[in-house]
Design a protein around this motif. Structure first.
Motif, PDB file in Angstrom:
ATOM      1  N   MET A   1     -14.892  33.207  31.670  1.00  0.00           N
ATOM      2  CA  MET A   1     -14.044  32.069  31.342  1.00  0.00           C
ATOM      3  C   MET A   1     -13.164  31.632  32.497  1.00  0.00           C
ATOM      4  SD  MET A   1     -14.948  31.207  28.376  1.00  0.00           S
ATOM      5  CE  MET A   1     -13.645  30.100  27.869  1.00  0.00           C
ATOM      6  N   THR A   2     -12.839  32.543  33.409  1.00  0.00           N
ATOM      7  CA  THR A   2     -12.008  32.153  34.542  1.00  0.00           C
ATOM      8  C   THR A   2     -12.776  31.237  35.483  1.00  0.00           C
ATOM      9  OG1 THR A   2     -12.697  34.153  35.709  1.00  0.00           O
ATOM     10  CG2 THR A   2     -10.637  34.242  34.471  1.00  0.00           C
ATOM     11  N   LYS A   3     -14.105  31.240  35.388  1.00  0.00           N
ATOM     12  CA  LYS A   3     -14.918  30.426  36.284  1.00  0.00           C
ATOM     13  C   LYS A   3     -15.346  29.118  35.629  1.00  0.00           C
ATOM     14  CE  LYS A   3     -16.812  34.463  38.681  1.00  0.00           C
ATOM     15  NZ  LYS A   3     -18.044  35.214  39.036  1.00  0.00           N
ATOM     16  N   LYS A   4     -15.022  28.931  34.371  1.00  0.00           N
ATOM     17  CA  LYS A   4     -15.459  27.740  33.672  1.00  0.00           C
ATOM     18  C   LYS A   4     -14.277  26.993  33.056  1.00  0.00           C
ATOM     19  CE  LYS A   4     -20.190  28.904  32.375  1.00  0.00           C
ATOM     20  NZ  LYS A   4     -21.164  28.907  31.264  1.00  0.00           N
ATOM     21  N   THR A   5     -14.436  25.703  32.974  1.00  0.00           N
ATOM     22  CA  THR A   5     -13.460  24.875  32.272  1.00  0.00           C
ATOM     23  C   THR A   5     -14.179  24.148  31.150  1.00  0.00           C
ATOM     24  OG1 THR A   5     -13.838  23.041  33.823  1.00  0.00           O
ATOM     25  CG2 THR A   5     -12.010  24.545  34.292  1.00  0.00           C
ATOM     26  N   TYR A   6     -13.467  23.930  30.046  1.00  0.00           N
ATOM     27  CA  TYR A   6     -14.064  23.299  28.878  1.00  0.00           C
ATOM     28  C   TYR A   6     -13.193  22.104  28.487  1.00  0.00           C
ATOM     29  CZ  TYR A   6     -16.883  27.514  28.601  1.00  0.00           C
ATOM     30  OH  TYR A   6     -17.746  28.536  28.894  1.00  0.00           O
ATOM     31  N   ASN A   7     -13.544  20.948  29.068  1.00  0.00           N
ATOM     32  CA  ASN A   7     -12.747  19.744  28.844  1.00  0.00           C
ATOM     33  C   ASN A   7     -13.510  18.650  28.116  1.00  0.00           C
ATOM     34  OD1 ASN A   7     -10.470  20.806  30.269  1.00  0.00           O
ATOM     35  ND2 ASN A   7     -11.513  20.336  32.186  1.00  0.00           N
ATOM     36  N   SER A   8     -14.819  18.835  27.940  1.00  0.00           N
ATOM     37  CA  SER A   8     -15.622  17.819  27.273  1.00  0.00           C
ATOM     38  C   SER A   8     -16.649  18.490  26.372  1.00  0.00           C
ATOM     39  CB  SER A   8     -16.340  16.937  28.303  1.00  0.00           C
ATOM     40  OG  SER A   8     -17.340  17.683  28.977  1.00  0.00           O
ATOM     41  N   ILE A   9     -17.276  17.687  25.526  1.00  0.00           N
ATOM     42  CA  ILE A   9     -18.304  18.209  24.630  1.00  0.00           C
ATOM     43  C   ILE A   9     -19.456  18.814  25.414  1.00  0.00           C
ATOM     44  CG2 ILE A   9     -20.067  17.509  22.944  1.00  0.00           C
ATOM     45  CD1 ILE A   9     -18.080  15.553  21.811  1.00  0.00           C
ATOM     46  N   HIS A  10     -19.809  18.162  26.532  1.00  0.00           N
ATOM     47  CA  HIS A  10     -20.937  18.653  27.329  1.00  0.00           C
ATOM     48  C   HIS A  10     -20.655  20.039  27.904  1.00  0.00           C
ATOM     49  CE1 HIS A  10     -23.140  14.908  27.038  1.00  0.00           C
ATOM     50  NE2 HIS A  10     -22.034  14.251  27.348  1.00  0.00           N
ATOM     51  N   ASP A  11     -19.399  20.329  28.223  1.00  0.00           N
ATOM     52  CA  ASP A  11     -19.065  21.659  28.740  1.00  0.00           C
ATOM     53  C   ASP A  11     -19.420  22.730  27.712  1.00  0.00           C
ATOM     54  OD1 ASP A  11     -18.077  20.602  31.086  1.00  0.00           O
ATOM     55  OD2 ASP A  11     -16.036  20.411  30.319  1.00  0.00           O
ATOM     56  N   PHE A  12     -19.180  22.426  26.442  1.00  0.00           N
ATOM     57  CA  PHE A  12     -19.504  23.388  25.389  1.00  0.00           C
ATOM     58  C   PHE A  12     -21.014  23.433  25.122  1.00  0.00           C
ATOM     59  CE2 PHE A  12     -15.053  22.384  24.449  1.00  0.00           C
ATOM     60  CZ  PHE A  12     -14.530  23.646  24.273  1.00  0.00           C
ATOM     61  N   LEU A  13     -21.634  22.251  25.077  1.00  0.00           N
ATOM     62  CA  LEU A  13     -23.057  22.181  24.763  1.00  0.00           C
ATOM     63  C   LEU A  13     -23.917  22.896  25.797  1.00  0.00           C
ATOM     64  CD1 LEU A  13     -23.402  18.484  23.534  1.00  0.00           C
ATOM     65  CD2 LEU A  13     -23.312  20.553  22.148  1.00  0.00           C
ATOM     66  N   ASN A  14     -23.429  22.966  27.054  1.00  0.00           N
ATOM     67  CA  ASN A  14     -24.203  23.589  28.125  1.00  0.00           C
ATOM     68  C   ASN A  14     -23.926  25.085  28.272  1.00  0.00           C
ATOM     69  OD1 ASN A  14     -25.470  21.174  28.862  1.00  0.00           O
ATOM     70  ND2 ASN A  14     -23.734  20.563  30.152  1.00  0.00           N
ATOM     71  N   ASP A  15     -23.148  25.637  27.364  1.00  0.00           N
ATOM     72  CA  ASP A  15     -22.801  27.054  27.445  1.00  0.00           C
ATOM     73  C   ASP A  15     -23.613  27.851  26.421  1.00  0.00           C
ATOM     74  OD1 ASP A  15     -21.163  29.527  26.661  1.00  0.00           O
ATOM     75  OD2 ASP A  15     -20.128  28.843  28.473  1.00  0.00           O
ATOM     76  N   ASP A  16     -24.407  28.791  26.899  1.00  0.00           N
ATOM     77  CA  ASP A  16     -25.278  29.566  26.014  1.00  0.00           C
ATOM     78  C   ASP A  16     -24.492  30.417  25.023  1.00  0.00           C
ATOM     79  OD1 ASP A  16     -27.567  28.542  27.126  1.00  0.00           O
ATOM     80  OD2 ASP A  16     -27.748  30.141  28.622  1.00  0.00           O
TER      81      ASP A  16
END
Length: 354
Positions: free
Chosen positions: A18-33
């Motif tokens: 999580m320290t390497k990723k940011t989740y600011n949009s729907i696509h950020d979540f959709l692209n996370d396995d």
């Protein structure tokens, strides 16, 4: 024999992720396995982690839930009426109203030529309009509000007075819109009542067995299995039992009351609150319970029924915790810990001893 099992989550690996990723949009979540695993309840570590993450990132819950709905294919189609069609229908309605008004005017012309009758009719109309307005306003404000959950679902609610309610699976609370501090409930719920010192407003929780009376405190109420169970976490509460007696409770007190028997079945002080409040954290806790008692908790949460092929297996003792997010995970953990097998037969889950 007592069996012990624990399901743990390797949160360290996820913290690094999580320290390497940011989740600011729907696509950020959709692209996370791992997020996909959470959405489909397919991997315990991901489910546990994302439940924890969402709880600690409330500002991003809406985006996350929208992404989840997209993955699950949950879409709501909104049918809209075109402006042109709306205008045509409105014109038709106006024409019909004018025709009706002309017919009524001819019928009533003779009556309303009399000034006295005309004044009386106007006064009656005004009185009727006021009365209708008062009744409508009262009805709207006295409307019933209901919050309910399905099997396997929990819900966090904030009432208009600031009281927080955690509603367990297959549960329901109901109250009048103009009387939010008088609740009727069934199932299980944890209340964190907001104290209103300036008004000294009491808060009531009603079940078929009893009424809980408080000003501001935290407590859990469970109405399952034909009795009401109350655990007090903070503050003081009064119970009014339907046998005419009352009972004061202090922090740590636990009571089970049966309206059928009209008596208190259990009255004790509990040091550890986890056994009664673990469900609010997404966990079912079994503290030296029999297999029969443990599976009753599973039944209450998921709405499934169990049969025991060998009656003596009901008495197997187990201690541990399972997540409430996935029935399959719960059953697999119990099967391994108690050395049993569970098969679905004729709509029921049948327990076999290995």
């Amino acid at each position: 024999m007592q069996y012990i099992f624990l399901i743990s989550v390797n949160t360290l690996a996820y913290k690094v992720l999580m320290t390497k990723k940011t989740y600011n949009s729907i696509h950020d979540f959709l692209n996370d396995d791992s997020f996909k695993n959470w959405a489909f309840n397919s991997q315990l570590s991901d489910v546990s982690f994302w439940d924890f993450w969402l709880k600690n990132n409330p500002l991003k819950r809406d985006i996350a839930y929208e992404a989840r709905d997209i993955l699950l294919g949950i879409n709501f189609k909104k049918d809209t009426v075109g402006e042109e069609k709306l205008q045509v229908e409105w014109t038709k309605l106006e024409a019909k109203l004018k025709t009706v008004q002309k017919k009524e005017a001819k019928k009533k012309k003779g009556i309303f030529q009399n000034p006295s009758i005309m004044k009386f009719a106007v006064a009656a109309s005004i009185l009727l309009a006021i009365s209708f307005g008062v009744l409508t306003y009262t009805g709207l404000n006295n409307a019933l509000v209901t919050h309910e959950t399905a099997f396997g679902e929990t819900l966090n609610i904030k009432l208009p007075d600031g009281t927080e309610v955690a509603l367990n699976s297959n549960s329901e609370i109901t109250y009048h819109k103009n009387d939010v501090r008088n609740i009727w409930m069934k199932g299980e719920a944890f209340f964190k009542v907001n104290k209103l010192p300036s008004k000294e407003a009491k808060f009531f929780v009603n079940t078929k067995d009893l009424t809980v009376e408080v000003y501001g405190t935290e407590f859990n109420v469970n109405t399952r299995r034909e009795k009401t169970k109350v655990y007090l976490d903070e503050g003081n509460i009064w119970l009014t039992l339907n046998n005419g007696n009352s009972k004061k409770m202090f922090p740590g007190d636990y009571i089970e009351y049966s309206s059928d028997e009209k008596k208190i079945l259990i009255d004790k002080h509990i040091v550890s609150k986890e056994q009664h409040l673990s469900w609010t954290q997404g966990t079912l806790l079994f503290n030296n319970l029999t297999l029969h008692q443990a599976l009753e908790k599973i039944s209450d949460t998921y709405g499934v029924n169990f049969d025991f092929k060998v009656p003596t297996s009901k008495d197997i003792r187990i201690t541990g915790a399972v997540p409430t997010s996935n029935l399959t995970i719960c059953l697999n953990a119990i099967k391994k810990s108690a050395n049993i097998n569970i098969k679905k037969e004729n709509g029921k889950l049948v327990v076999y001893k290995n």
